[in-house]
Design a protein around this motif. Structure first.
Motif, PDB file in Angstrom:
ATOM      1  N   PHE A  16       0.865  -1.184   0.000  1.00 23.26           N
ATOM      2  CA  PHE A  16       0.000   0.000   0.000  1.00 23.26           C
ATOM      3  C   PHE A  16       0.892   1.222   0.000  1.00 23.26           C
ATOM      4  O   PHE A  16       2.082   1.147   0.299  1.00 23.26           O
ATOM      5  N   TYR A  17       0.310   2.371  -0.349  1.00 19.78           N
ATOM      6  CA  TYR A  17       1.118   3.556  -0.643  1.00 19.78           C
ATOM      7  C   TYR A  17       0.533   4.805   0.005  1.00 19.78           C
ATOM      8  O   TYR A  17      -0.671   4.919   0.201  1.00 19.78           O
ATOM      9  N   PHE A  18       1.427   5.733   0.327  1.00 25.19           N
ATOM     10  CA  PHE A  18       1.056   7.098   0.673  1.00 25.19           C
ATOM     11  C   PHE A  18       1.999   8.017  -0.094  1.00 25.19           C
ATOM     12  O   PHE A  18       2.889   7.532  -0.807  1.00 25.19           O
ATOM     13  N   THR A  19       1.805   9.304  -0.008  1.00 22.87           N
ATOM     14  CA  THR A  19       2.614  10.229  -0.811  1.00 22.87           C
ATOM     15  C   THR A  19       3.185  11.359   0.035  1.00 22.87           C
ATOM     16  O   THR A  19       2.716  11.631   1.137  1.00 22.87           O
ATOM     17  N   LYS A  20       4.208  11.971  -0.529  1.00 17.95           N
ATOM     18  CA  LYS A  20       4.780  13.205   0.008  1.00 17.95           C
ATOM     19  C   LYS A  20       4.837  14.210  -1.134  1.00 17.95           C
ATOM     20  O   LYS A  20       4.982  13.813  -2.307  1.00 17.95           O
ATOM     21  N   PRO A  21       4.759  15.507  -0.851  1.00 21.25           N
ATOM     22  CA  PRO A  21       4.922  16.491  -1.918  1.00 21.25           C
ATOM     23  C   PRO A  21       6.368  16.530  -2.397  1.00 21.25           C
ATOM     24  O   PRO A  21       7.299  16.255  -1.642  1.00 21.25           O
ATOM     25  N   ALA A  22       6.556  16.866  -3.674  1.00 19.65           N
ATOM     26  CA  ALA A  22       7.898  16.914  -4.242  1.00 19.65           C
ATOM     27  C   ALA A  22       8.804  17.859  -3.472  1.00 19.65           C
ATOM     28  O   ALA A  22       9.991  17.585  -3.277  1.00 19.65           O
ATOM     29  N   ASP A  23       8.250  18.980  -2.998  1.00 16.99           N
ATOM     30  CA  ASP A  23       9.109  19.968  -2.334  1.00 16.99           C
ATOM     31  C   ASP A  23       9.397  19.630  -0.875  1.00 16.99           C
ATOM     32  O   ASP A  23       9.969  20.442  -0.150  1.00 16.99           O
ATOM     33  N   ALA A  24       9.035  18.402  -0.443  1.00 15.70           N
ATOM     34  CA  ALA A  24       9.463  17.924   0.883  1.00 15.70           C
ATOM     35  C   ALA A  24      10.915  17.478   0.873  1.00 15.70           C
ATOM     36  O   ALA A  24      11.509  17.251   1.932  1.00 15.70           O
ATOM     37  N   VAL A  25      11.521  17.363  -0.328  1.00 10.92           N
ATOM     38  CA  VAL A  25      12.891  16.885  -0.458  1.00 10.92           C
ATOM     39  C   VAL A  25      13.878  17.873   0.163  1.00 10.92           C
ATOM     40  O   VAL A  25      13.783  19.082  -0.037  1.00 10.92           O
ATOM     41  N   VAL A  26      14.827  17.337   0.934  1.00 10.43           N
ATOM     42  CA  VAL A  26      15.936  18.099   1.517  1.00 10.43           C
ATOM     43  C   VAL A  26      17.217  17.484   0.982  1.00 10.43           C
ATOM     44  O   VAL A  26      17.424  16.275   1.111  1.00 10.43           O
ATOM     45  N   THR A  27      18.090  18.292   0.370  1.00 10.62           N
ATOM     46  CA  THR A  27      19.285  17.741  -0.268  1.00 10.62           C
ATOM     47  C   THR A  27      20.543  18.472   0.202  1.00 10.62           C
ATOM     48  O   THR A  27      20.478  19.492   0.891  1.00 10.62           O
ATOM     49  N   GLY A  28      21.685  17.906  -0.186  1.00  9.60           N
ATOM     50  CA  GLY A  28      22.961  18.561   0.069  1.00  9.60           C
ATOM     51  C   GLY A  28      23.375  18.598   1.517  1.00  9.60           C
ATOM     52  O   GLY A  28      24.223  19.399   1.918  1.00  9.60           O
ATOM     53  N   GLY A  29      22.804  17.719   2.348  1.00  8.23           N
ATOM     54  CA  GLY A  29      23.146  17.708   3.766  1.00  8.23           C
ATOM     55  C   GLY A  29      22.595  18.888   4.540  1.00  8.23           C
ATOM     56  O   GLY A  29      23.057  19.166   5.654  1.00  8.23           O
ATOM     57  N   ALA A  30      21.593  19.586   3.976  1.00  9.10           N
ATOM     58  CA  ALA A  30      20.997  20.729   4.661  1.00  9.10           C
ATOM     59  C   ALA A  30      20.291  20.293   5.940  1.00  9.10           C
ATOM     60  O   ALA A  30      19.848  19.142   6.068  1.00  9.10           O
ATOM     61  N   ASP A  31      20.198  21.206   6.894  1.00 12.43           N
ATOM     62  CA  ASP A  31      19.492  20.925   8.140  1.00 12.43           C
ATOM     63  C   ASP A  31      17.998  20.734   7.891  1.00 12.43           C
ATOM     64  O   ASP A  31      17.426  21.278   6.938  1.00 12.43           O
ATOM     65  N   MET A  32      17.359  19.959   8.773  1.00 11.02           N
ATOM     66  CA  MET A  32      15.909  19.785   8.749  1.00 11.02           C
ATOM     67  C   MET A  32      15.315  20.433   9.989  1.00 11.02           C
ATOM     68  O   MET A  32      15.641  20.027  11.107  1.00 11.02           O
ATOM     69  N   PRO A  33      14.446  21.431   9.840  1.00  9.25           N
ATOM     70  CA  PRO A  33      13.797  22.009  11.006  1.00  9.25           C
ATOM     71  C   PRO A  33      12.885  20.987  11.692  1.00  9.25           C
ATOM     72  O   PRO A  33      12.167  20.246  11.006  1.00  9.25           O
ATOM     73  N   TYR A  34      12.927  20.950  13.028  1.00 13.49           N
ATOM     74  CA  TYR A  34      11.984  20.084  13.743  1.00 13.49           C
ATOM     75  C   TYR A  34      10.584  20.599  13.440  1.00 13.49           C
ATOM     76  O   TYR A  34      10.299  21.781  13.646  1.00 13.49           O
ATOM     77  N   GLU A  64      24.608   0.259   1.003  1.00 15.15           N
ATOM     78  CA  GLU A  64      25.802  -0.255   0.336  1.00 15.15           C
ATOM     79  C   GLU A  64      25.739   0.020  -1.166  1.00 15.15           C
ATOM     80  O   GLU A  64      24.773  -0.355  -1.840  1.00 15.15           O
ATOM     81  N   GLY A  65      26.744   0.730  -1.687  1.00 15.63           N
ATOM     82  CA  GLY A  65      26.808   1.021  -3.102  1.00 15.63           C
ATOM     83  C   GLY A  65      26.229   2.357  -3.516  1.00 15.63           C
ATOM     84  O   GLY A  65      26.281   2.715  -4.695  1.00 15.63           O
ATOM     85  N   LEU A  66      25.686   3.119  -2.544  1.00 14.31           N
ATOM     86  CA  LEU A  66      25.094   4.429  -2.842  1.00 14.31           C
ATOM     87  C   LEU A  66      25.720   5.507  -1.962  1.00 14.31           C
ATOM     88  O   LEU A  66      26.184   5.211  -0.858  1.00 14.31           O
ATOM     89  N   PRO A  67      25.691   6.759  -2.415  1.00 18.40           N
ATOM     90  CA  PRO A  67      26.061   7.854  -1.509  1.00 18.40           C
ATOM     91  C   PRO A  67      25.111   7.891  -0.314  1.00 18.40           C
ATOM     92  O   PRO A  67      23.947   7.482  -0.414  1.00 18.40           O
ATOM     93  N   GLY A  68      25.599   8.368   0.816  1.00 20.10           N
ATOM     94  CA  GLY A  68      24.783   8.406   2.016  1.00 20.10           C
ATOM     95  C   GLY A  68      23.854   9.619   2.046  1.00 20.10           C
ATOM     96  O   GLY A  68      23.873  10.480   1.168  1.00 20.10           O
ATOM     97  N   VAL A  69      23.026   9.666   3.086  1.00 19.28           N
ATOM     98  CA  VAL A  69      22.177  10.821   3.353  1.00 19.28           C
ATOM     99  C   VAL A  69      22.518  11.305   4.763  1.00 19.28           C
ATOM    100  O   VAL A  69      22.674  10.507   5.691  1.00 19.28           O
ATOM    101  N   ARG A  70      22.657  12.616   4.912  1.00 18.34           N
ATOM    102  CA  ARG A  70      23.056  13.191   6.186  1.00 18.34           C
ATOM    103  C   ARG A  70      22.190  14.407   6.475  1.00 18.34           C
ATOM    104  O   ARG A  70      22.026  15.270   5.608  1.00 18.34           O
ATOM    105  N   VAL A  71      21.634  14.481   7.683  1.00 23.05           N
ATOM    106  CA  VAL A  71      20.803  15.628   8.044  1.00 23.05           C
ATOM    107  C   VAL A  71      20.856  15.832   9.543  1.00 23.05           C
ATOM    108  O   VAL A  71      20.910  14.875  10.322  1.00 23.05           O
ATOM    109  N   ARG A  72      20.872  17.082   9.945  1.00 17.78           N
ATOM    110  CA  ARG A  72      20.791  17.409  11.369  1.00 17.78           C
ATOM    111  C   ARG A  72      19.426  18.041  11.643  1.00 17.78           C
ATOM    112  O   ARG A  72      18.947  18.891  10.887  1.00 17.78           O
ATOM    113  N   ILE A  73      18.825  17.616  12.751  1.00 19.48           N
ATOM    114  CA  ILE A  73      17.533  18.161  13.151  1.00 19.48           C
ATOM    115  C   ILE A  73      17.786  19.439  13.949  1.00 19.48           C
ATOM    116  O   ILE A  73      18.537  19.412  14.932  1.00 19.48           O
ATOM    117  N   VAL A  74      17.179  20.553  13.542  1.00 20.54           N
ATOM    118  CA  VAL A  74      17.433  21.830  14.199  1.00 20.54           C
ATOM    119  C   VAL A  74      16.124  22.489  14.623  1.00 20.54           C
ATOM    120  O   VAL A  74      15.050  22.103  14.195  1.00 20.54           O
TER     121      VAL A  74
END
Length: 227
Positions: free
Chosen positions: A51-69, A217-227
């Motif tokens: 089963f599936y749910f969705t997120k909006p495209a602009d929910a994406v956070v890239t480049g190791g940018a911080d994520m606001p709580y 394994e085999g992919l670049p990682g994802v990094r984010v700090r909660i701020v």
């Protein structure tokens, strides 16, 4: 040129390893696609179809940018996932042909306001505000499909340097080709669509200041700090 009455929104995009950007159209997410995670969420993984749910495209956070709580929650959870980027659209895609529709893969996090999601479950309401909020989809760099095998490989998440989630892609209940084939019977997939394939066991709450570092394994990682 179209005569828009307001400025059109900018296009959400993922960085590609080696250069370039992949435009994001839609984000589909598979729920409970690892058996142990399904059990920790109180479900039976042996009989449940995808089963599936969705997120909006602009929910994406890239480049190791911080994520606001995010607002309106006291229970923000991490969910480490493999993400599939669709490069060739289609409907009723055959499982045997499904991987030919993939442009690439990346690591990502399905961040979840668990208290809002649980309340929605209890009352039979949609999960949208538990899953599809601003900044809820941190992602790493995208790697072209020919350089990665989605059928196996270690998937892991560290929070403040300590392991929180660890498993293997081989433990997906529904494999990547099966998910693409199944989802394409429900919607016409299009170039730019992303599919978040589900998270293994070990989901838990994070707090402001926490550093999340995910790897597949085999992919670049994802990094984010909660701020």
């Amino acid at each position: 040129m179209a005569d828009y009455v307001i400025a059109p929104p900018s296009v959400a995009a993922l960085p590609v390893r080696g250069g370039g950007l992949f435009p994001v159209r839609r984000i589909f997410c598979v729920g409970r696609n690892y058996a142990e995670h399904a059990r920790e969420m109180g479900s039976d993984p042996d009989r449940e179809p995808p089963f599936y749910f969705t997120k909006p495209a602009d929910a994406v956070v890239t480049g190791g940018a911080d994520m606001p709580y995010p607002a309106s929650t006291k229970d923000l959870h991490h969910e480490m996932e493999l993400i599939v980027a669709i490069g060739v659209g289609g409907v009723d895609i055959a499982e045997a042909d499904a991987l030919n529709h993939v442009w690439g893969y990346c690591s990502g996090l399905d961040m979840t306001r668990r208290d809002l999601q649980n309340e929605a479950k209890k009352t039979g309401r949609p999960w949208d505000m538990g899953k599809g909020f601003d900044h809820s989809a941190p992602m790493g760099e995208l790697v072209p499909a020919g350089n990665f095998d989605p059928s196996k490989g270690k998937i892991e998440l560290l929070v403040n340097g300590k392991v929180r989630q660890t498993s293997d892609l081989s433990k997906l209940i529904w494999s990547v080709p099966e998910v693409i084939a199944n989802l394409s019977r429900l919607v016409r997939l299009a170039p730019g669509d992303l599919i978040m394939t589900g998270t293994p066991e070990g989901v838990a709450a994070v707090q402001k200041g926490d550093l999340l570092e995910g790897s597949i394994e085999g992919l670049p990682g994802v990094r984010v700090r909660i701020v």
